[in-house]
Enzyme design. Sequence first.
Site: not given
Length: 528
Positions: A280, A140, A67, A37-39, A524, A129, A477
């Site tokens: 630790h 799969k 896309r 594909t493409g590039g 705190r 996508i 505290f």
Amino acid sequence: MTDILPIKQALISVSDKTGLIDHAKALAALGAKLVSTGGTHKAIAEAGLKVEDVSSLTGFPEMMDGRVKTLHPKVHGGLLALRDNAEHVKAMHEHGIGAFDVLYVNLYPFEATVARGADFDTCIENIDIGGPAMIRAAAKNYGFIAVATDADDMAAILEDAKAHGGTTLALRKKLAAKAFARTGAYDAAISSWYAEQLGEQAPTWRALGGKLRQTLRYGENAHQSAAFYVNGEKRPGVSTAKQLQGKELSYNNLNDTDAAYELVAEFDPKDSAAVAIIKHANPCGVALGADLSEAYARALECDPVSAFGGIVAVNRKLDKAAAERIVEIFTEVVIAPSADEDAIAVFAKKKNLRLLVAGGLPDPTQRGLTYKTLAGGFLVQDRDTGHVRREDLKVVTKLAPSEQQIKDLLFAFTVCKHVKSNAIVYAKNGQTAGIGAGQMNRRDSARIAAIRAKEASEGAKLATPLAQGSACASDAFFPFPDGLLQAVEAGATSVIQPGGSIRDDEVIKAADEAGIAMVFTGMRHFRH
């Protein structure tokens, strides 16, 4: 489903084209037809290899900025068709769908785009996508197609094909498992980024993902297996560090080194050199100095016994003078933003010492998330980026702290933020004097910190004990006056704590009667 499947046709569509031509040539040498594909198609064709464009296969142009170039039955049919299913084979023949034996797709660099700080629209455009759809389809259908998501996968496929005349079922299964993990991690990165953009602190679904950085010999203990994964966040530290020398890092090394580096990064290297010595995941000594050598000596003075076999983190470029002091005792790991050649040469004499350079300091104010696993789930919270400034302090005693005491109080409270709760820290003149960590009650933490200070003072034969005239910091505290009075007994003359106890008045009264200054922060820093 058969074990060995020859490679007759391969579909390649990659964003990262590293090694692409070599892999394409190797596939062609095996007699495979190349579709791209493409590039990717352009790069392969310019290399003089015969390659079919996916547009000619589908009969549709790469419209809508590419896309939907691979979202077509002639692509996904070739990926998903079960070749031992007569109905699938019939459909392939009827519709002119050719089967793919190899799919090589690496995804648009979404994680890298986010990491470099790109704007919202740019990040959206780097969400792949078609790539994840093809990867999941091929994974799969592992029985009939081998799926590669990076150059290492392609190398494994080619090696398998050369050795066996095709891909083996065992390799295809392994690659399928990795492929689903890759798309899962990719979606996790996208969903986490999107939630952050929307300001959603608790999205309905929280996904986690990461890439294996290192398989570890074992976990916290020898009977536990472990591994180190990175999630793409470019936060300087153990995930970005380059190990210059030493043995392989262990699970505990990584955990402690992370704690040490996050602590030392609290101190701006432009203001002073800072050194933290960790054991630790708790600091046993932290100090500032005119240079790293002085800061290390002062940090070591706090608890030289615990420092043995510890982790050392520094906030400036490591130099020879500091390195020479550090190697005087056994140290597991040293981490620094960088190190000069003389320092590296000093450490080279200690073959087992691990030296890490992280390339920078983490920003203690940078937002992020931390995770803790529970049975059946995990907890998520913001990273503790809270900082108390001079103007945040509320003087609650009759005696107000002096300017030097304010400096000591802020230093002690900053260190206290990185000590396991319940935490007490005594500090004076940019140096910890005693640290009490992880006790079930605050009074015991104050006692332990006092013991550490007393032993360190005696060991160094100091005329004035380290804790005498110190500032005492408490991460939460004081619920009763007893913990504060223990600090006074240890030599503290000023105290910093969050306040907020129902007995604050009793604690303030005890401080006034003891003639010390005390300030409340309203913040705190529990660290469990």
